[in-house]
Design a protein around this motif. Structure first.
Motif, short mmCIF file in Angstrom:
data_model
loop_
_atom_site.label_atom_id
_atom_site.label_comp_id
_atom_site.label_asym_id
_atom_site.label_seq_id
_atom_site.Cartn_x
_atom_site.Cartn_y
_atom_site.Cartn_z
N GLN A 1 0.83 -1.21 0.00
CA GLN A 1 0.00 0.00 0.00
C GLN A 1 0.86 1.26 0.00
O GLN A 1 0.54 2.26 -0.65
N ALA A 2 1.97 1.20 0.72
CA ALA A 2 2.85 2.37 0.82
C ALA A 2 3.68 2.58 -0.44
O ALA A 2 3.87 3.71 -0.89
N LEU A 3 4.17 1.49 -1.03
CA LEU A 3 5.06 1.60 -2.18
C LEU A 3 4.34 1.48 -3.52
O LEU A 3 4.88 1.90 -4.55
N GLY A 4 3.14 0.88 -3.51
CA GLY A 4 2.46 0.63 -4.76
C GLY A 4 2.94 -0.68 -5.37
O GLY A 4 3.74 -1.40 -4.78
N GLU A 5 2.46 -0.99 -6.56
CA GLU A 5 2.83 -2.23 -7.24
C GLU A 5 4.25 -2.13 -7.78
O GLU A 5 4.55 -1.33 -8.66
N ARG A 6 5.14 -2.95 -7.23
CA ARG A 6 6.55 -2.94 -7.66
C ARG A 6 6.98 -4.35 -8.03
O ARG A 6 6.90 -5.28 -7.24
N SER A 7 7.45 -4.49 -9.27
CA SER A 7 7.89 -5.80 -9.76
C SER A 7 9.40 -5.91 -9.84
O SER A 7 9.93 -6.98 -10.14
N ASP A 8 10.11 -4.80 -9.61
CA ASP A 8 11.57 -4.83 -9.73
C ASP A 8 12.21 -5.57 -8.57
O ASP A 8 11.68 -5.59 -7.46
N ILE A 9 13.35 -6.18 -8.86
CA ILE A 9 14.12 -6.90 -7.84
C ILE A 9 15.33 -6.05 -7.48
O ILE A 9 16.20 -5.79 -8.33
N SER A 10 15.39 -5.61 -6.25
CA SER A 10 16.53 -4.78 -5.81
C SER A 10 17.69 -5.67 -5.39
O SER A 10 17.53 -6.88 -5.20
N TRP A 11 18.85 -5.06 -5.20
CA TRP A 11 20.01 -5.82 -4.73
C TRP A 11 19.77 -6.32 -3.31
O TRP A 11 20.23 -7.40 -2.93
N THR A 12 19.03 -5.54 -2.54
CA THR A 12 18.70 -5.96 -1.17
C THR A 12 17.86 -7.22 -1.19
O THR A 12 18.08 -8.16 -0.42
N VAL A 13 16.87 -7.26 -2.09
CA VAL A 13 16.03 -8.45 -2.23
C VAL A 13 16.87 -9.65 -2.62
O VAL A 13 16.73 -10.74 -2.06
N ALA A 14 17.78 -9.46 -3.57
CA ALA A 14 18.63 -10.56 -4.04
C ALA A 14 19.46 -11.14 -2.89
O ALA A 14 19.56 -12.36 -2.73
N VAL A 15 20.06 -10.27 -2.10
CA VAL A 15 20.90 -10.71 -0.98
C VAL A 15 20.07 -11.45 0.07
O VAL A 15 20.44 -12.54 0.53
N LEU A 16 18.93 -10.89 0.42
CA LEU A 16 18.09 -11.49 1.45
C LEU A 16 17.49 -12.82 1.01
O LEU A 16 17.34 -13.74 1.82
N VAL A 17 17.16 -12.93 -0.26
CA VAL A 17 16.65 -14.20 -0.78
C VAL A 17 17.72 -15.28 -0.69
O VAL A 17 17.44 -16.43 -0.33
N GLY A 18 18.97 -14.91 -0.99
CA GLY A 18 20.07 -15.86 -0.87
C GLY A 18 20.23 -16.36 0.56
O GLY A 18 20.41 -17.56 0.81
N VAL A 19 20.14 -15.44 1.52
CA VAL A 19 20.26 -15.81 2.93
C VAL A 19 19.07 -16.66 3.36
O VAL A 19 19.21 -17.65 4.09
N ALA A 20 17.88 -16.29 2.89
CA ALA A 20 16.65 -17.01 3.27
C ALA A 20 16.70 -18.46 2.84
O ALA A 20 16.19 -19.35 3.54
N GLN A 21 17.33 -18.73 1.69
CA GLN A 21 17.43 -20.11 1.22
C GLN A 21 18.24 -20.97 2.19
O GLN A 21 17.92 -22.12 2.44
N VAL A 22 19.30 -20.39 2.73
CA VAL A 22 20.15 -21.13 3.66
C VAL A 22 19.41 -21.35 4.98
O VAL A 22 19.45 -22.45 5.55
N VAL A 23 18.72 -20.33 5.45
CA VAL A 23 17.95 -20.45 6.69
C VAL A 23 16.91 -21.56 6.57
O VAL A 23 16.73 -22.37 7.49
N ALA A 24 16.23 -21.61 5.41
CA ALA A 24 15.22 -22.64 5.18
C ALA A 24 15.85 -24.03 5.16
O ALA A 24 15.23 -25.01 5.59
N GLY A 25 17.09 -24.12 4.66
CA GLY A 25 17.77 -25.41 4.62
C GLY A 25 18.22 -25.88 5.99
O GLY A 25 18.27 -27.08 6.28
N VAL A 26 18.54 -24.93 6.85
CA VAL A 26 19.02 -25.26 8.20
C VAL A 26 17.87 -25.68 9.11
O VAL A 26 18.05 -26.50 10.00
N PHE A 27 16.69 -25.12 8.88
CA PHE A 27 15.55 -25.41 9.74
C PHE A 27 14.43 -26.07 8.94
O PHE A 27 13.57 -25.39 8.39
N PRO A 28 14.44 -27.41 8.83
CA PRO A 28 13.40 -28.14 8.11
C PRO A 28 12.02 -27.79 8.66
O PRO A 28 11.82 -27.74 9.88
N GLY A 29 11.08 -27.54 7.78
CA GLY A 29 9.75 -27.12 8.21
C GLY A 29 9.55 -25.65 7.92
O GLY A 29 8.43 -25.14 7.94
N THR A 30 10.66 -24.93 7.66
CA THR A 30 10.56 -23.50 7.39
C THR A 30 9.96 -23.25 6.02
O THR A 30 9.13 -22.35 5.84
#
Length: 268
Positions: A132-161
């Protein structure tokens, strides 16, 4: 024949759950308690089967990125995929070197399912506020890219995530407010991630001599079943998220987690 049927069931479970935000690893670890324990190569290999489905579904997008790499927008997107994968690869190897192993008890998986479900509801709420604050955004920022990479590892470390849930919601919360765009990036990053994990595990198994003990017939059956069911599940999910929230998946996770805690109170 019975073993092949069990492998078929595991492949179907993997294919259905790999990309739905309900945790494939958690479901497989639980299913193995009734269908028999499998090798790490088997579990990671059938995940690669599910990834093949995503490759097929996004084949045109992947070809456009490759053929049109000279175009700034394509090159930028591809580089961000590379960064996300690189972070996952480096941290994933580090976790492996530290000797991390998946839990063999139900209790931590059950709690991960419950907490993950609660987190999804909270994350969806804040993601909606951010949209609602930003509106419809489809672009992928560098921050998103970095956090997605970290999130994949976190999900692998904690089964069920759930890798898909972690990466999609991280993207939504970090600024990519368009669900389809966030889901696409999360799924595309999973392609090199899972193929690399499979290759790494295969190399380790071959070096250790365990490959000769692998049931390749069962592996093949599960691999094919995983690929087919994942294709169906992903096509359904991509259509579903166009007009629905992820609330139903959160409710399912909590219900399964609570049921596991009640049915297997000792976690054995």
């Amino acid at each position: 024949m019975i073993d092949l049927f069990k492998a078929l069931l595991l492949g179907i479970i993997e294919g259905i759950t790999e990309f739905l935000p309900i945790s494939s690893t958690g479901h497989l670890l639980i299913a193995e308690r009734w269908l028999g324990h499998r090798s790490d190569l088997f579990n990671i290999g059938i995940q690669a089967g599910a990834i093949l489905a995503v490759v097929f579904i996004y084949r045109q997008r992947l070809w456009d990125l490759l053929a049109g790499f000279g175009k700034p927008s394509n090159r930028d997107y591809a580089l961000k995929l590379g960064v996300a994968f690189g972070i996952t690869a480096v941290l994933g190897v580090l976790v492996k070197k530290l000797g991390f192993e998946l839990p063999d008890q139900v209790t931590p998986i059950a709690w991960a399912l419950i907490l993950g479900g609660v987190w999804m509801v909270v994350a969806e709420y804040f993601a909606g506020k951010r949209a609602q604050a930003l509106g419809e955004r489809s672009d992928i920022s560098w921050t998103v890219a970095v956090l997605v990479g970290v999130a994949q590892v976190v999900a692998g470390v904690f089964p069920g995530t759930s890798r898909s849930a972690a990466t999609i919601f991280v993207a939504l919360l970090a600024g990519t407010t368009n669900r389809a765009a966030a889901t696409e990036f999360a799924f595309l990053v999973g392609i090199p991630t899972m193929f690399a994990a499979t290759a790494y595990e295969l190399l380790d198994v071959v070096k250790s001599g365990q490959a000769v003990h692998e049931d390749w017939a069962a592996f093949s059956v599960a691999f094919i079943a995983s690929a087919i069911t994942a294709f169906i599940a992903v096509k359904w999910l991509l259509n579903y998220i166009q007009s629905h929230r992820f609330t139903a998946f959160a409710i399912y996770r909590v219900a399964v987690g609570v049921a596991l805690l009640l049915l297997v109170p000792a976690g054995s």
